[in-house]
Design a protein around this motif. Structure first.
Motif, short mmCIF file in Angstrom:
data_model
loop_
_atom_site.label_atom_id
_atom_site.label_comp_id
_atom_site.label_asym_id
_atom_site.label_seq_id
_atom_site.Cartn_x
_atom_site.Cartn_y
_atom_site.Cartn_z
N LEU A 83 -2.24 44.26 35.31
CA LEU A 83 -2.16 42.99 34.60
C LEU A 83 -1.89 43.33 33.02
O LEU A 83 -2.20 44.51 32.70
N GLU A 93 -8.98 45.14 39.79
CA GLU A 93 -8.39 43.72 39.80
C GLU A 93 -8.66 43.13 41.18
O GLU A 93 -8.56 43.84 42.09
N ALA A 131 -5.89 37.22 37.98
CA ALA A 131 -5.21 36.39 37.47
C ALA A 131 -5.20 35.04 38.51
O ALA A 131 -5.37 35.26 39.56
N ILE A 167 -5.47 35.16 32.73
CA ILE A 167 -6.16 36.43 33.12
C ILE A 167 -7.59 36.26 32.91
O ILE A 167 -7.96 35.96 31.70
#
Length: 173
Positions: A83, A93, A131, A167
């Protein structure tokens, strides 16, 4: 509600994950994503080859949830972060986390997120990043309730159509 049995996905789960990933993505975003772009994205990003590759990569973990009869109903994908925010070696993530609509609510999302955090701790992570589509207010509220805070934004391509994603980050607790 039928219980969900969670486990680490294995190579044999690639086909089920492809179907589940495509179904949950369509159900989540068909309301405001153009059809051709949506279909192109599902073909590419949720194809069986994508999941087979992810399952073969030791840096990625997929948790899959099934009914007692073995029908897939949810999953989560943890990866090294990709990201556009500053990341460190202790970050992971949460690239995907989805449940079929019949299994949403009743604490299933919270239970899956707890399993994700458990896996992140096992892997030595200190922070989770993710995200979330800026138009998905329900998901944003869910993440906020679980300690995530907005830290940036990115563009997520669905086919050839750009969408703004926020995010979020949270400590692994």
């Amino acid at each position: 509600m039928t219980p969900i049995l969670w486990r680490r996905a294995e190579a044999r789960d690639a086909a089920a994950l492809s179907l589940l990933g495509g179904a949950t993505f369509l159900a989540s975003f068909a309301f405001d994503h153009p059809g051709d772009a949506l279909i192109a994205h599902v073909r590419d990003a949720h194809g069986e080859a994508f999941y087979a590759e992810a399952l073969a990569d030791p840096a990625q973990t997929i948790l899959i949830g099934e009914t007692p009869l073995g029908a897939p109903v949810g999953y989560a994908l943890l990866t090294p972060p990709k990201l556009p925010v500053e990341t460190g070696p202790d970050d992971l993530e949460l690239k995907r986390i989805y449940l079929l609509s019949g299994w949403q609510g009743g604490g299933n999302g919270a239970a899956l997120l707890a399993l994700v955090r458990e896996e992140a701790r096992r892997r030595g992570a200190k922070r989770l990043l993710l995200a979330v589509y800026q138009g998905n207010e329900r998901a944003q509220r869910f993440y906020a309730r679980h300690g995530f805070a907005e830290t940036g934004e990115t563009i997520f391509m669905v086919g050839d159509v750009p969408f703004r994603d926020l995010i979020y980050a949270a400590p692994v607790t």
